[in-house]
Design a protein around this motif. Structure first.
Motif, PDB file in Angstrom:
ATOM      1  N   PHE A 184      37.300  39.217  36.443  1.00  0.00           N
ATOM      2  CA  PHE A 184      36.507  40.157  37.230  1.00  0.00           C
ATOM      3  C   PHE A 184      35.257  40.630  36.474  1.00  0.00           C
ATOM      4  N   LYS A 185      35.279  40.568  35.158  1.00  0.00           N
ATOM      5  CA  LYS A 185      34.058  40.853  34.400  1.00  0.00           C
ATOM      6  C   LYS A 185      33.010  39.773  34.677  1.00  0.00           C
ATOM      7  N   ILE A 186      33.454  38.530  34.770  1.00  0.00           N
ATOM      8  CA  ILE A 186      32.549  37.432  35.121  1.00  0.00           C
ATOM      9  C   ILE A 186      31.967  37.659  36.518  1.00  0.00           C
ATOM     10  N   MET A 187      32.808  38.110  37.445  1.00  0.00           N
ATOM     11  CA  MET A 187      32.359  38.382  38.809  1.00  0.00           C
ATOM     12  C   MET A 187      31.358  39.536  38.831  1.00  0.00           C
ATOM     13  N   PHE A 188      31.675  40.578  38.079  1.00  0.00           N
ATOM     14  CA  PHE A 188      30.791  41.750  38.004  1.00  0.00           C
ATOM     15  C   PHE A 188      29.409  41.343  37.489  1.00  0.00           C
ATOM     16  N   ASN A 189      29.381  40.532  36.453  1.00  0.00           N
ATOM     17  CA  ASN A 189      28.116  40.087  35.876  1.00  0.00           C
ATOM     18  C   ASN A 189      27.328  39.206  36.846  1.00  0.00           C
ATOM     19  N   ALA A 190      28.039  38.438  37.659  1.00  0.00           N
ATOM     20  CA  ALA A 190      27.374  37.511  38.589  1.00  0.00           C
ATOM     21  C   ALA A 190      26.679  38.226  39.741  1.00  0.00           C
ATOM     22  N   LEU A 191      27.143  39.436  40.074  1.00  0.00           N
ATOM     23  CA  LEU A 191      26.583  40.176  41.200  1.00  0.00           C
ATOM     24  C   LEU A 191      25.297  40.905  40.825  1.00  0.00           C
ATOM     25  N   LYS A 192      24.414  41.007  41.808  1.00  0.00           N
ATOM     26  CA  LYS A 192      23.247  41.876  41.684  1.00  0.00           C
ATOM     27  C   LYS A 192      23.693  43.326  41.869  1.00  0.00           C
ATOM     28  N   PRO A 193      22.871  44.302  41.445  1.00  0.00           N
ATOM     29  CA  PRO A 193      23.199  45.704  41.716  1.00  0.00           C
ATOM     30  C   PRO A 193      23.421  45.932  43.207  1.00  0.00           C
ATOM     31  N   ASN A 194      24.469  46.685  43.529  1.00  0.00           N
ATOM     32  CA  ASN A 194      24.890  46.978  44.901  1.00  0.00           C
ATOM     33  C   ASN A 194      25.492  45.773  45.616  1.00  0.00           C
ATOM     34  N   GLY A 195      25.784  44.726  44.842  1.00  0.00           N
ATOM     35  CA  GLY A 195      26.492  43.589  45.412  1.00  0.00           C
ATOM     36  C   GLY A 195      27.957  43.921  45.631  1.00  0.00           C
ATOM     37  N   TYR A 200      41.256  39.017  49.951  1.00  0.00           N
ATOM     38  CA  TYR A 200      42.424  39.308  50.789  1.00  0.00           C
ATOM     39  C   TYR A 200      43.493  40.089  50.016  1.00  0.00           C
ATOM     40  N   SER A 201      43.439  40.056  48.698  1.00  0.00           N
ATOM     41  CA  SER A 201      44.480  40.697  47.886  1.00  0.00           C
ATOM     42  C   SER A 201      44.341  42.219  47.897  1.00  0.00           C
ATOM     43  N   ALA A 202      45.485  42.896  47.795  1.00  0.00           N
ATOM     44  CA  ALA A 202      45.479  44.358  47.676  1.00  0.00           C
ATOM     45  C   ALA A 202      46.422  44.829  46.576  1.00  0.00           C
ATOM     46  N   LYS A 203      46.799  43.919  45.676  1.00  0.00           N
ATOM     47  CA  LYS A 203      47.727  44.274  44.608  1.00  0.00           C
ATOM     48  C   LYS A 203      47.149  45.373  43.721  1.00  0.00           C
ATOM     49  N   GLY A 204      48.005  46.285  43.299  1.00  0.00           N
ATOM     50  CA  GLY A 204      47.563  47.361  42.428  1.00  0.00           C
ATOM     51  C   GLY A 204      46.979  46.850  41.128  1.00  0.00           C
ATOM     52  N   SER A 205      47.572  45.797  40.567  1.00  0.00           N
ATOM     53  CA  SER A 205      47.066  45.263  39.300  1.00  0.00           C
ATOM     54  C   SER A 205      45.672  44.665  39.461  1.00  0.00           C
ATOM     55  N   VAL A 206      45.418  44.082  40.624  1.00  0.00           N
ATOM     56  CA  VAL A 206      44.102  43.513  40.910  1.00  0.00           C
ATOM     57  C   VAL A 206      43.063  44.628  41.037  1.00  0.00           C
ATOM     58  N   ARG A 207      43.413  45.669  41.778  1.00  0.00           N
ATOM     59  CA  ARG A 207      42.499  46.811  41.949  1.00  0.00           C
ATOM     60  C   ARG A 207      42.171  47.448  40.597  1.00  0.00           C
ATOM     61  N   ARG A 208      43.183  47.615  39.758  1.00  0.00           N
ATOM     62  CA  ARG A 208      42.956  48.241  38.453  1.00  0.00           C
ATOM     63  C   ARG A 208      42.094  47.360  37.550  1.00  0.00           C
ATOM     64  N   ALA A 209      42.262  46.045  37.638  1.00  0.00           N
ATOM     65  CA  ALA A 209      41.438  45.129  36.841  1.00  0.00           C
ATOM     66  C   ALA A 209      39.979  45.211  37.274  1.00  0.00           C
ATOM     67  N   MET A 210      39.752  45.307  38.571  1.00  0.00           N
ATOM     68  CA  MET A 210      38.383  45.456  39.081  1.00  0.00           C
ATOM     69  C   MET A 210      37.754  46.758  38.598  1.00  0.00           C
ATOM     70  N   GLN A 211      38.497  47.830  38.700  1.00  0.00           N
ATOM     71  CA  GLN A 211      37.986  49.138  38.277  1.00  0.00           C
ATOM     72  C   GLN A 211      37.690  49.167  36.783  1.00  0.00           C
ATOM     73  N   ALA A 212      38.515  48.483  36.001  1.00  0.00           N
ATOM     74  CA  ALA A 212      38.357  48.491  34.545  1.00  0.00           C
ATOM     75  C   ALA A 212      37.040  47.872  34.094  1.00  0.00           C
ATOM     76  N   VAL A 213      36.485  46.946  34.895  1.00  0.00           N
ATOM     77  CA  VAL A 213      35.237  46.287  34.490  1.00  0.00           C
ATOM     78  C   VAL A 213      34.007  46.944  35.119  1.00  0.00           C
ATOM     79  N   GLY A 214      34.220  48.008  35.912  1.00  0.00           N
ATOM     80  CA  GLY A 214      33.076  48.759  36.429  1.00  0.00           C
ATOM     81  C   GLY A 214      32.917  48.805  37.926  1.00  0.00           C
ATOM     82  N   PHE A 215      33.758  48.077  38.666  1.00  0.00           N
ATOM     83  CA  PHE A 215      33.654  48.099  40.122  1.00  0.00           C
ATOM     84  C   PHE A 215      34.151  49.426  40.705  1.00  0.00           C
TER      85      PHE A 215
END
Length: 239
Positions: A184-195, A200-215
């Motif tokens: 998800f850090k790779i994904m975060f870096n690939a996006l433009k600001p406000n991207g 489809y996933s809603a797993k808690g571990s997935v959400r927390r991983a996204m939040q940890a990298v800045g989403f």
């Protein structure tokens, strides 16, 4: 691993990996899932939000809105096919990159029924999505450019390039390494600001991983068969 073509609940077909008991799309409806997760809460959400921030003068011009999209897991081409059609409806100019480590074989693609169920008039488009070479950008339509890259997700090196990411990897149950903070850090870096990134996933571990990298992450109602899904936003302040 043995692969089968199966019919999902909305009549559309998908590919099943028998050994994993995992499918490329939801067994509750492949087309329904793609429309709900990636079109409604991805492409159309981003476009409508962008449109809302344009001045009236800019809205009235004939200039097309350009959107750059990265798909993680090109697979059957269903998400790309729906994106072409939605782009035409809204006069969008779309640059689309599909990443896939193991491209689907032509004999499998030929058994899918997306053209018949979605738009028979786009039969040539669906064919071109799969027949264009890997590695290189090609015009599928005058307003849809496709680049397919055969690589592992961990090898993506884009920086501030995309407005939207369709994150459609195999589920964390069978490939947990694709749903980590590192990815998800790779994904975060690939996006433009406000991207945005939608999945489809809603797993808690997935959400927390996204939040940890800045989403900033929001839970949304899921497609048929799933209670929730996730949308992650890269706000300007977090860049």
């Amino acid at each position: 691993m043995k692969r089968n073509i199966i019919t999902t609940s909305d009549g559309s077909k998908t590919i099943q990996i028998e050994d994993w008991n995992e499918q490329y799309h939801s067994i509750h409806g492949a087309i329904q899932e793609a429309n709900h997760v990636f079109m409604k809460h991805g492409l159309l959400f981003y476009y409508e939000n962008k449109l809302a921030h344009l001045t009236e003068d800019r809205k009235s011009t004939s200039a097309k809105t350009t959107i750059n999209i990265l798909e993680i897991g090109f697979g059957t081409g269903l998400n790309a096919f729906l994106t072409v059609i939605e782009g035409e409806k809204h006069n969008l100019n779309l640059n689309y990159t599909g990443i896939e480590a193991y491209p689907v074989q032509p004999e499998e693609i030929n058994q899918l029924n997306y053209v018949e169920l979605i738009s028979d008039s786009h039969k040539t488009v669906f064919k071109k999505l799969h027949e264009t070479p890997w590695e290189g950008a090609f015009a599928i339509t005058p307003n849809f450019q496709l680049e397919k890259q055969e690589k592992f997700f961990k090898d993506i090196r884009f920086k501030n390039t995309y407005n939207i990411i369709y994150f459609d990897a195999f589920g964390a149950r069978v490939q947990p390494d694709l749903w980590t903070e590192d990815i998800f850090k790779i994904m975060f870096n690939a996006l433009k600001p406000n991207g945005i990134l939608v999945t489809y996933s809603a797993k808690g571990s997935v959400r927390r991983a996204m939040q940890a990298v800045g989403f900033t992450v929001e839970r949304l109602p899921g497609p048929p068969g799933k209670r929730e899904m996730l949308r992650a936003i890269k706000h300007s302040a977090t860049v």
